[in-house]
Scaffold this active site. Sequence first.
Site, PDB file in Angstrom:
ATOM      1  N   TYR A 109      41.178  31.589  40.713  1.00 51.60           N
ATOM      2  CA  TYR A 109      41.082  31.819  42.321  1.00 51.60           C
ATOM      3  C   TYR A 109      41.402  30.813  43.245  1.00 51.60           C
ATOM      4  O   TYR A 109      41.585  31.198  44.402  1.00 51.60           O
ATOM      5  CB  TYR A 109      39.385  31.996  42.344  1.00 51.60           C
ATOM      6  CG  TYR A 109      38.885  33.441  41.760  1.00 51.60           C
ATOM      7  CD1 TYR A 109      38.683  34.187  42.707  1.00 51.60           C
ATOM      8  CD2 TYR A 109      38.677  33.595  40.328  1.00 51.60           C
ATOM      9  CE1 TYR A 109      38.179  35.612  42.043  1.00 51.60           C
ATOM     10  CE2 TYR A 109      38.163  34.666  39.919  1.00 51.60           C
ATOM     11  CZ  TYR A 109      37.911  35.758  40.723  1.00 51.60           C
ATOM     12  OH  TYR A 109      37.796  36.901  40.143  1.00 51.60           O
ATOM     13  N   GLU A 168      32.049  37.762  36.403  1.00 46.60           N
ATOM     14  CA  GLU A 168      33.051  37.607  35.512  1.00 46.60           C
ATOM     15  C   GLU A 168      32.568  36.855  34.473  1.00 46.60           C
ATOM     16  O   GLU A 168      32.613  37.055  32.936  1.00 46.60           O
ATOM     17  CB  GLU A 168      34.630  37.361  35.995  1.00 46.60           C
ATOM     18  CG  GLU A 168      35.064  38.190  36.628  1.00 46.60           C
ATOM     19  CD  GLU A 168      36.083  37.922  37.642  1.00 46.60           C
ATOM     20  OE1 GLU A 168      36.914  36.930  37.582  1.00 46.60           O
ATOM     21  OE2 GLU A 168      36.304  38.687  38.721  1.00 46.60           O
TER      22      GLU A 168
END
Length: 406
Positions: free
Chosen positions: A97, A139
Amino acid sequence: MLSASSASVVTATLPLVRAHGEEVTGTFYRRMFAAHPDLLNLFNRGNQATGAQRQALAGSVVAYAEHLTGATDLPWNAILDRIAHKHASLGITPARYTVVGHHLLAAVAEVLGDAVTPQIAAAWEEVYWLMACELVAREARLYHGAGVGSDVDVWRAWRVTGRTDDTADVVSFTLVPADGGPAPDFTPGQYASVAVDLGPDDRQIRQYSLSGRPGLGGWRITVKRIRATADSPAGTVSTYLHDTVAVGDTLRLSPPFGEVSAVPGDGPLLLVSAGIGVTPAMSALAHLAATDPDRPVALVHADRSESTHALRAELGGLVNDLRDATVDLWYERVTSDHGLPGARVKAGLVDPDHIPLVPGVRVHLCGPLEFMAVVRRGLLARGVPGGDIAYEVFGPGMLRPDADRR
Ligand SMILES: Cc1cc2nc3c(=O)[nH]c(=O)nc-3n(C[C@H](O)[C@H](O)[C@H](O)COP(=O)(O)OP(=O)(O)OC[C@H]3O[C@@H](n4cnc5c(N)ncnc54)[C@H](O)[C@@H]3O)c2cc1C
Ligand code: HEM
């Protein structure tokens, strides 16, 4: 929640960012793949080439900004769940990310140039990280539930125990874990990612719905070969699986993920599928035949013809085991009268007005987006609540929010 100062900056700059969305997306991928060529193996090259996925990532950040500033009423919980399940099936790590955020924000700065003041950059960075944190948290929960360790290595070797060429373009593979361990359980409707090595440093990943019954020692996937057309090349992974994978080979698969159950609720169930979209429905029927054979279930399936209808041969047996099942098969070409016991065969495209409905029915759709939009609109018009209609898309994207109205 977005800070008040960032909210006003984001609201003011949304039209500008939206207007340059495609350019930002292109710049983002160019920058990211130049700095991290290994990521080319993670992203779907077909979707990159057709542009199908390119818009999805950056586009969803813009849509999320609209949500944070109150400009939309999209079903964000469902959207974030869908993305998180897809990411988990690919083994996306939190560290990635930082990479994506860096290149996305750098792309915005490159495309919009001097228009991006430090204040504007900070406001969009806040949007990005709010969304990223939502996804990373979801997640993490998915990885934990699937028993994936902190290294986020989702891949496990599976041995191919059977290969059935079902139609001219569809093949099924049965698989068991190569380490001899148990096959993880799954819910009908869930999928696994399959990673194939096409050459040295050349890997591609695709998702395939689990088309067999849960609770067995192994899994089954059913793959349609994407043939080349005048405008587009043959599908990379489906062609590889069809042409090269045989019994005894090993494939690398992720745990099962996917937020859309093909057996929602416990009352009457309607499964509507088209083409290879029948795979979740077949898993659902097999599951119900084994665990809840009295549950009322209707299958409505659309296909070109009997000979293209994947897994047709096992439908008769399943319907026999289900005590309250109906099957409507809509074939564009009715080529023979090889009847399927208990099934009604109709010629033409599915007519939503002729889909059997009972009060309280829960619906699962799977097929091309346009097919699902037509069926969904028809069902809504006949009084089925939108919340009772679930759907699975075999590619990036979801039904457009305005799909119900077109
Ligand atoms: C949740 C989920 C479940 C799924 N379940 C199933 C299933 O049960 N069974 C199944 O068969 N599939 C399933 N799919 C679809 C599957 O994941 C793959 O997308 C499919 O097999 C095609 O992959 P491919 O690599 O063969 O094609 P790709 O190489 O990804 O190509 C896809 C399309 O893009 C076109 N394309 C590629 N490159 C270019 C280019 N340069 N220019 C123009 N066009 C191009 C191709 O011609 C093709 O039409 C599922 C997908 C999802 C997301
Ligand atoms: C806030 C950050 C992110 C957002 C908003 C986002 C958004 C999305 C969306 C909307 C999809 C399509 C889902 C679908 O409909 O199937 C997707 C898929 C995907 N994402 Fe992300 N994503 C983010 C971060 C990441 C990161 C960090 C990576 C890893 C480098 C990544 C890699 C992928 C890949 C590989 C796919 C599937 C692509 C394909 O099959 O073509 N994403 N993402």
